[in-house]
Scaffold this active site. Structure first.
Site, PDB file in Angstrom:
ATOM      1  N   GLU A 189      -7.166  -3.284 -10.030  1.00 33.58           N
ATOM      2  CA  GLU A 189      -7.157  -4.740 -10.152  1.00 33.58           C
ATOM      3  C   GLU A 189      -7.536  -5.488  -8.868  1.00 33.58           C
ATOM      4  OE1 GLU A 189      -4.261  -7.453 -10.366  1.00 33.58           O
ATOM      5  OE2 GLU A 189      -3.363  -6.800  -8.511  1.00 33.58           O
ATOM      6  N   ASN A 190      -7.591  -4.800  -7.732  1.00 28.31           N
ATOM      7  CA  ASN A 190      -7.984  -5.430  -6.464  1.00 28.31           C
ATOM      8  C   ASN A 190      -9.290  -4.863  -5.924  1.00 28.31           C
ATOM      9  OD1 ASN A 190      -4.552  -5.127  -5.793  1.00 28.31           O
ATOM     10  ND2 ASN A 190      -5.541  -7.103  -6.048  1.00 28.31           N
ATOM     11  N   ASN A 219      -2.083  -8.666 -12.185  1.00 25.04           N
ATOM     12  CA  ASN A 219      -2.092 -10.127 -12.202  1.00 25.04           C
ATOM     13  C   ASN A 219      -3.432 -10.730 -11.807  1.00 25.04           C
ATOM     14  OD1 ASN A 219      -1.294  -9.107  -9.515  1.00 25.04           O
ATOM     15  ND2 ASN A 219      -1.178 -11.271  -8.948  1.00 25.04           N
ATOM     16  N   HIS A 220      -4.338  -9.920 -11.233  1.00 26.08           N
ATOM     17  CA  HIS A 220      -5.680 -10.414 -10.903  1.00 26.08           C
ATOM     18  C   HIS A 220      -6.712  -9.980 -11.938  1.00 26.08           C
ATOM     19  CE1 HIS A 220      -4.371 -12.105  -7.183  1.00 26.08           C
ATOM     20  NE2 HIS A 220      -4.045 -10.950  -6.641  1.00 26.08           N
ATOM     21  N   HIS A 274       1.779  -2.614  -3.005  1.00 21.45           N
ATOM     22  CA  HIS A 274       0.851  -1.946  -2.073  1.00 21.45           C
ATOM     23  C   HIS A 274       1.510  -1.038  -1.035  1.00 21.45           C
ATOM     24  CE1 HIS A 274      -2.965  -4.621  -2.737  1.00 21.45           C
ATOM     25  NE2 HIS A 274      -2.290  -4.416  -3.860  1.00 21.45           N
TER      26      HIS A 274
END
Length: 267
Positions: A39-40, A68-69, A179
């Site tokens: 997602e990142n 969430n991204h 993370h």
């Protein structure tokens, strides 16, 4: 059944770490299914593009989860409905959410469900994750042999609470989003493997994948700062490998994986 899970892939260095080490991990560990949180993974550290989706799949992923991204890169709505092995949090509200919150993979005749779920504490106001996971398990439990949950959440208490709630009903729940790999990998009493956070895969330098000076500026000045992904320096890969019983789907063992300059691969 052996499952390999790799935590939040951040930016260019994260994708490069997957390309370099995922084939080695798969050769040495011999997982039957490999799951990567992506997602990142864009250059700005938010969302995923189709190009990066293909890069992660080509590196060796069978399923890619988000968080969430999920929607930060607008391009995703153009391809997520056509990529069933790319899943977003299942508890987004509304009747017409693009994509799917879970997928089922046939692994040598055994059916593995991979579910993406997002917590609520200090996060976006999505649907109740307890209600969402209850509904999914009711729908799929007779169709699958194993259930793995990537819980994308902020607080350790919410992650453990959901894991405890699901203990014995699923094979494993591993947290993502914060993370930083946690030192609490274990098998819960009901047979569910749990780890609060798998950690991230991306820049080892910087702060949680972002450039240090910008993060410091935000803390020192308390004024808005546009964060940027660290594009230089060493990389880190974080995750875990989970062994699960073919007899009842319960976890047998969970072991963290950490590759960085302080923990070179193979040592």
């Amino acid at each position: 059944m052996r499952l390999l899970f790799v935590g939040d892939t951040v930016g260019k260095i994260g994708v490069e770490m997957l390309q370099e080490y995922l084939p080695k991990l798969k050769k040495d560990l011999k997982p039957q299914i490999t799951i990567v949180n992506g997602e990142n993974s864009t250059a700005v550290g938010r969302g995923i593009s189709y190009k990066i989706y293909k890069q992660i799949m080509n590196a060796g992923a069978d399923v890619i989860t988000l968080g969430n991204h999920a929607w930060n890169n607008a391009e995703i709505v153009d391809f997520i409905n056509d990529t069933p092995n790319l899943i977003r949090p299942a508890n987004y509200p509304g009747p017409d959410v693009p994509g799917n919150g879970y997928t089922i993979v046939n692994v040598n005749g055994k059916m593995v469900a991979v579910i993406n779920l997002q917590g609520l504490v200090f996060m976006d106001n999505l649907n109740n994750p307890f209600d969402t996971i209850d509904a999914i398990i009711k729908e799929i439990k007779k169709k699958v042999d194993f259930i793995f949950v990537d819980l994308h959440a902020e607080t350790t208490s919410e992650k453990l609470a959901i894991a405890r709630y699901l203990d014995g009903q699923i094979s494993a729940l591993v947290g993502t989003h914060t993370h930083v790999q946690t030192n609490d990998a274990r098998i819960l009493p009901g047979g569910t493997a749990f780890m609060t956070d798998a950690g991230m895969t991306g820049p080892y330098d910087g702060i949680l994948g972002m450039q240090t000076d910008l993060i410091l500026q935000r803390f020192i000045t308390q004024r808005p700062v546009r964060f940027q992904v660290e594009e230089n320096g060493a990389g880190i890969l974080s995750g875990c490998v989970i062994d699960m019983s073919d007899r009842d789907g319960h976890a047998i063992k969970i072991k963290p994986i950490l590759i960085d300059p302080d923990h070179p691969y193979g040592n």
